[in-house]
Design a protein around this motif. Sequence first.
Motif, PDB file in Angstrom:
ATOM      1  N   THR A   1       0.860  -1.172   0.000  1.00 44.59           N
ATOM      2  CA  THR A   1       0.000   0.000   0.000  1.00 44.59           C
ATOM      3  C   THR A   1       0.899   1.226   0.000  1.00 44.59           C
ATOM      4  O   THR A   1       1.862   1.300   0.768  1.00 44.59           O
ATOM      5  CB  THR A   1      -0.919   0.020   1.237  1.00 44.59           C
ATOM      6  OG1 THR A   1      -1.716  -1.163   1.227  1.00 44.59           O
ATOM      7  CG2 THR A   1      -1.820   1.232   1.241  1.00 44.59           C
ATOM      8  N   VAL A   2       0.591   2.182  -0.873  1.00 39.50           N
ATOM      9  CA  VAL A   2       1.364   3.413  -1.006  1.00 39.50           C
ATOM     10  C   VAL A   2       0.442   4.593  -0.703  1.00 39.50           C
ATOM     11  O   VAL A   2      -0.697   4.617  -1.155  1.00 39.50           O
ATOM     12  CB  VAL A   2       1.942   3.558  -2.435  1.00 39.50           C
ATOM     13  CG1 VAL A   2       2.613   4.913  -2.619  1.00 39.50           C
ATOM     14  CG2 VAL A   2       2.911   2.437  -2.731  1.00 39.50           C
ATOM     15  N   GLN A   3       0.984   5.529   0.058  1.00 41.96           N
ATOM     16  CA  GLN A   3       0.249   6.759   0.329  1.00 41.96           C
ATOM     17  C   GLN A   3       1.152   7.950   0.044  1.00 41.96           C
ATOM     18  O   GLN A   3       2.326   7.939   0.394  1.00 41.96           O
ATOM     19  CB  GLN A   3      -0.208   6.803   1.785  1.00 41.96           C
ATOM     20  CG  GLN A   3      -0.937   8.087   2.135  1.00 41.96           C
ATOM     21  CD  GLN A   3      -1.551   8.019   3.508  1.00 41.96           C
ATOM     22  OE1 GLN A   3      -2.613   7.433   3.677  1.00 41.96           O
ATOM     23  NE2 GLN A   3      -0.889   8.595   4.492  1.00 41.96           N
ATOM     24  N   VAL A   4       0.596   8.953  -0.598  1.00 40.49           N
ATOM     25  CA  VAL A   4       1.269  10.232  -0.778  1.00 40.49           C
ATOM     26  C   VAL A   4       0.397  11.253  -0.051  1.00 40.49           C
ATOM     27  O   VAL A   4      -0.824  11.253  -0.206  1.00 40.49           O
ATOM     28  CB  VAL A   4       1.488  10.585  -2.271  1.00 40.49           C
ATOM     29  CG1 VAL A   4       0.199  10.621  -3.039  1.00 40.49           C
ATOM     30  CG2 VAL A   4       2.224  11.900  -2.415  1.00 40.49           C
ATOM     31  N   ALA A   5       1.025  12.067   0.806  1.00 38.75           N
ATOM     32  CA  ALA A   5       0.265  13.011   1.620  1.00 38.75           C
ATOM     33  C   ALA A   5       0.981  14.352   1.681  1.00 38.75           C
ATOM     34  O   ALA A   5       2.214  14.422   1.589  1.00 38.75           O
ATOM     35  CB  ALA A   5       0.081  12.451   3.029  1.00 38.75           C
ATOM     36  N   LEU A   6       0.192  15.407   1.846  1.00 39.23           N
ATOM     37  CA  LEU A   6       0.716  16.765   1.925  1.00 39.23           C
ATOM     38  C   LEU A   6       0.339  17.388   3.267  1.00 39.23           C
ATOM     39  O   LEU A   6      -0.768  17.163   3.760  1.00 39.23           O
ATOM     40  CB  LEU A   6       0.092  17.642   0.842  1.00 39.23           C
ATOM     41  CG  LEU A   6       0.623  17.556  -0.578  1.00 39.23           C
ATOM     42  CD1 LEU A   6       0.410  16.199  -1.176  1.00 39.23           C
ATOM     43  CD2 LEU A   6      -0.043  18.612  -1.430  1.00 39.23           C
ATOM     44  N   THR A   7       1.252  18.178   3.804  1.00 39.69           N
ATOM     45  CA  THR A   7       0.985  18.991   4.983  1.00 39.69           C
ATOM     46  C   THR A   7       1.509  20.383   4.709  1.00 39.69           C
ATOM     47  O   THR A   7       2.730  20.570   4.591  1.00 39.69           O
ATOM     48  CB  THR A   7       1.675  18.415   6.240  1.00 39.69           C
ATOM     49  OG1 THR A   7       1.257  17.062   6.423  1.00 39.69           O
ATOM     50  CG2 THR A   7       1.329  19.244   7.471  1.00 39.69           C
ATOM     51  N   PRO A   8       0.611  21.374   4.577  1.00 42.45           N
ATOM     52  CA  PRO A   8       1.078  22.738   4.327  1.00 42.45           C
ATOM     53  C   PRO A   8       1.790  23.296   5.559  1.00 42.45           C
ATOM     54  O   PRO A   8       1.391  23.013   6.686  1.00 42.45           O
ATOM     55  CB  PRO A   8      -0.211  23.530   4.063  1.00 42.45           C
ATOM     56  CG  PRO A   8      -1.321  22.543   4.002  1.00 42.45           C
ATOM     57  CD  PRO A   8      -0.837  21.265   4.597  1.00 42.45           C
ATOM     58  N   ALA A   9       2.837  24.079   5.330  1.00 36.21           N
ATOM     59  CA  ALA A   9       3.512  24.773   6.424  1.00 36.21           C
ATOM     60  C   ALA A   9       2.632  25.924   6.896  1.00 36.21           C
ATOM     61  O   ALA A   9       1.759  26.397   6.155  1.00 36.21           O
ATOM     62  CB  ALA A   9       4.868  25.294   5.952  1.00 36.21           C
ATOM     63  N   ALA A  10       2.862  26.389   8.112  1.00 34.17           N
ATOM     64  CA  ALA A  10       2.055  27.469   8.676  1.00 34.17           C
ATOM     65  C   ALA A  10       2.101  28.730   7.825  1.00 34.17           C
ATOM     66  O   ALA A  10       1.114  29.461   7.738  1.00 34.17           O
ATOM     67  CB  ALA A  10       2.526  27.776  10.098  1.00 34.17           C
ATOM     68  N   ASP A  11       3.237  28.961   7.160  1.00 36.79           N
ATOM     69  CA  ASP A  11       3.362  30.182   6.351  1.00 36.79           C
ATOM     70  C   ASP A  11       2.652  30.067   5.004  1.00 36.79           C
ATOM     71  O   ASP A  11       2.521  31.047   4.278  1.00 36.79           O
ATOM     72  CB  ASP A  11       4.825  30.560   6.150  1.00 36.79           C
ATOM     73  CG  ASP A  11       5.625  29.520   5.367  1.00 36.79           C
ATOM     74  OD1 ASP A  11       5.031  28.581   4.786  1.00 36.79           O
ATOM     75  OD2 ASP A  11       6.862  29.647   5.352  1.00 36.79           O
ATOM     76  N   GLY A  12       2.203  28.858   4.641  1.00 37.86           N
ATOM     77  CA  GLY A  12       1.499  28.664   3.380  1.00 37.86           C
ATOM     78  C   GLY A  12       2.379  28.620   2.154  1.00 37.86           C
ATOM     79  O   GLY A  12       1.923  28.293   1.067  1.00 37.86           O
ATOM     80  N   ALA A  13       3.652  28.934   2.317  1.00 37.20           N
ATOM     81  CA  ALA A  13       4.564  28.995   1.175  1.00 37.20           C
ATOM     82  C   ALA A  13       5.319  27.687   0.950  1.00 37.20           C
ATOM     83  O   ALA A  13       5.932  27.502  -0.093  1.00 37.20           O
ATOM     84  CB  ALA A  13       5.573  30.131   1.372  1.00 37.20           C
TER      85      ALA A  13
END
Length: 134
Positions: free
Chosen positions: A84-96
């Motif tokens: 099973t493969v997962q790709v995930a994103l977490t934005p930084a607090a600054d949004g950049a």
Amino acid sequence: MTVTPTGLTKDAGWQIGVSRTLPHPAAIVWDFISSSEGIALWLGPGAVLTPEHGTPYRTTEGVAGEVRGYRPADRIRVTHGTTTVQVALTPAADGARTMLRFHQEHLASAEEREWQRAHWQRVMDQVATALDRQ
């Protein structure tokens, strides 16, 4: 007392995770990672994902799987052969900036884990390079 080797879990067997904070907003990283070019990099050439649970896919290399989870702008989880493969994103607090993570579980052995670690590091390099060109 038994010591569990790094990367071995009780429920998911051997697993590996690779992450990197990229200097791009989450929307840009998501647009790329969920595009046909991005999917070809991390899942394999020819794979087309439909964002519905249970939808099958196949790469031109013959690897088949199905979508297990698809949350736009957040994560994609698929079976990939026996793993099973997962790709995930977490934005930084600054949004950049955005942390991009690849995680693979149900690997067969410590050796496969190390091979997959190198694979995901190469994929991460390719994704970072592609995003920098945009």
